[in-house]
Design an enzyme around this catalytic site. Structure first.
Site, PDB file in Angstrom:
ATOM      1  N   ALA A 177      -9.250  37.630   2.524  1.00  9.15           N
ATOM      2  CA  ALA A 177      -9.463  38.301   3.808  1.00  9.15           C
ATOM      3  C   ALA A 177     -10.260  39.588   3.650  1.00  9.15           C
ATOM      4  CB  ALA A 177      -8.119  38.607   4.460  1.00  9.15           C
ATOM      5  N   GLY A 222      -7.028  34.212   1.631  1.00  8.74           N
ATOM      6  CA  GLY A 222      -7.474  33.358   2.719  1.00  8.74           C
ATOM      7  C   GLY A 222      -8.358  32.213   2.260  1.00  8.74           C
ATOM      8  N   GLU A 225      -5.997  29.661   1.015  1.00 14.47           N
ATOM      9  CA  GLU A 225      -5.280  29.090   2.163  1.00 14.47           C
ATOM     10  C   GLU A 225      -6.164  28.118   2.941  1.00 14.47           C
ATOM     11  OE1 GLU A 225      -2.113  32.421   3.551  1.00 14.47           O
ATOM     12  OE2 GLU A 225      -4.189  33.084   3.429  1.00 14.47           O
ATOM     13  N   GLU A 245      -1.928  38.704  -2.172  1.00 16.99           N
ATOM     14  CA  GLU A 245      -1.582  39.624  -1.091  1.00 16.99           C
ATOM     15  C   GLU A 245      -0.458  40.588  -1.462  1.00 16.99           C
ATOM     16  OE1 GLU A 245      -3.307  35.944   0.936  1.00 16.99           O
ATOM     17  OE2 GLU A 245      -2.012  36.385  -0.782  1.00 16.99           O
TER      18      GLU A 245
END
Length: 368
Positions: A177, A222, A225, A245
């Site tokens: 991200a 991300g 993911e 994270e």
């Protein structure tokens, strides 16, 4: 005299460049290191910019092969073209001009309104969505929004049956991200993007359009993911996966706490989410995060091969298999499977598939 000196200098430069590529190819053929690692080593250690593989792709592998053949005649067998170069040229992988050489290169659809951070390339019935925000392909609000628009286009197309998600950057699939960009959003905008992003990932998981993540390098946060929401994950040898994270004092926001345990088991998922360390492609395959690991230079071709095979399967059957799989409760799962079987068995595709099998011909599925 000046012209003679310039010619000699040019000859030395060409000789050095060809020899650098030749030795890099031999290291690759012998399995000493991956394509990306060799390229990175030559760039950072020898100061060759761009690296020998990218340089050859830029020149054209057919022209590079011809140059090595001339060099072998002039300078001897130590310049004999490597087998991998001959093979790539024979396959039509000539570098940037054909969309693939040692590395793949996007060839966006002409006439399509391309996005800034993602590109669409169609090789019907397969589409490639290229993550195209170098150098890290961060999952920014803009990239997520533009990716959703391309996914909607692909999923609604009658011509596209399978989607490959790839990176135009050889060093990163997606580093995760874009935290700075997310902090600029207000609470309402952030929640809306999160909701729509999750809805898209769930749609990918239940759609009759199959998805393959071709993870060529770093897939963190991300990026990891996004790959987990795909039906299949193929990894280059030099790829790495991680959910870091926790190191920022936050938790995964796009399904990392939910999809990861379903793929690798609760224990390994907890380890990855709480410790935050990356794992190699080989370990990712061992624990079930990826379906296959292939040499770096074969990743894109392998992903296209899988996508073409999947595109030949019956769309309704694909959709039902995806929707009824992985139910948490076995009874609920069996009930869903029975309903799905009844839906598929009564379809035109099923009649076509059975007829084709009996008649020993290739079925032509229409998604009806």
């Amino acid at each position: 005299m000046v012209e003679a000196t310039a010619t000699q200098t040019s000859s030395v430069v060409e000789r050095f460049g060809l020899k650098a590529l030749l030795e890099a190819c031999l290291v690759l053929e012998e399995g000493v290191a991956s394509l990306k690692d060799i390229e990175t080593g030559m760039m950072t250690g020898a100061g060759i910019l761009p690296g020998p593989f990218a340089r050859a792709d830029e020149q054209g592998l057919d022209e590079t092969l011809a140059a090595l053949e001339r060099a072998e005649l002039e300078w001897g067998e130590n310049f004999s073209p490597p087998e991998i170069l001959r093979r790539l040229v024979a396959q039509g992988r000539l570098g940037k001009k054909t969309g693939q050489g040692f590395f793949p290169y996007p060839q966006p659809d002409p006439g399509f309104e391309q996005k800034e951070t993602v590109l669409l390339e169609t090789r019907a019935p397969v589409a490639i969505i290229w993550l195209n925000r170098p150098p890290a392909n961060p999952m920014s609000p803009q990239l997520i929004q533009e990716f959703m628009e391309l996914w909607k286009h692909c999923n609604s197309s009658d011509e596209i049956r399978s989607v490959v998600i790839a990176s135009s950057n050889i060093f990163t699939f997606s580093a995760g991200a874009d935290i700075k960009e997310f902090t600029k959003m207000d609470a309402s905008g952030g929640a809306g993007l999160l909701d729509s992003g999750h809805a898209m990932l769930r749609e990918m998981e239940s759609s009759r359009t199959t998805t393959i993540a071709a993870v060529n390098s770093i897939a963190f946060g991300g990026g990891c993911e996004l790959s987990m929401a795909c039906d299949f994950r193929l990894a280059a040898e030099s790829a790495t996966f991680g959910q870091p994270e926790i190191n920022l004092g936050i938790i995964p926001g796009f399904g990392g706490t939910q999809r990861l345990p379903r793929l690798v088991g609760e224990g390994k998922a907890l380890e990855m989410n709480l410790i935050g360390d990356a794992i190699s492609a080989d370990e990712a395959q061992r624990v079930g995060l990826v379906n296959a690991v292939v040499p770096d230079h074969e990743l894109f071709d392998t992903a296209l091969g899988w996508a073409k095979k999947l595109a030949q399967q019956a769309p309704i059957a694909i959709e039902q298999i995806k929707r009824v799989s992985h139910k948490g409760d076995l009874d609920e799962g069996i009930a869903a499977e029975k309903q799905g079987f009844a839906t598929v068995f009564g379809s035109e595709d099923a009649r076509e598939g059975i007829s084709a099998f009996i008649q020993k011909r290739t079925a032509k599925f229409k998604g009806k």
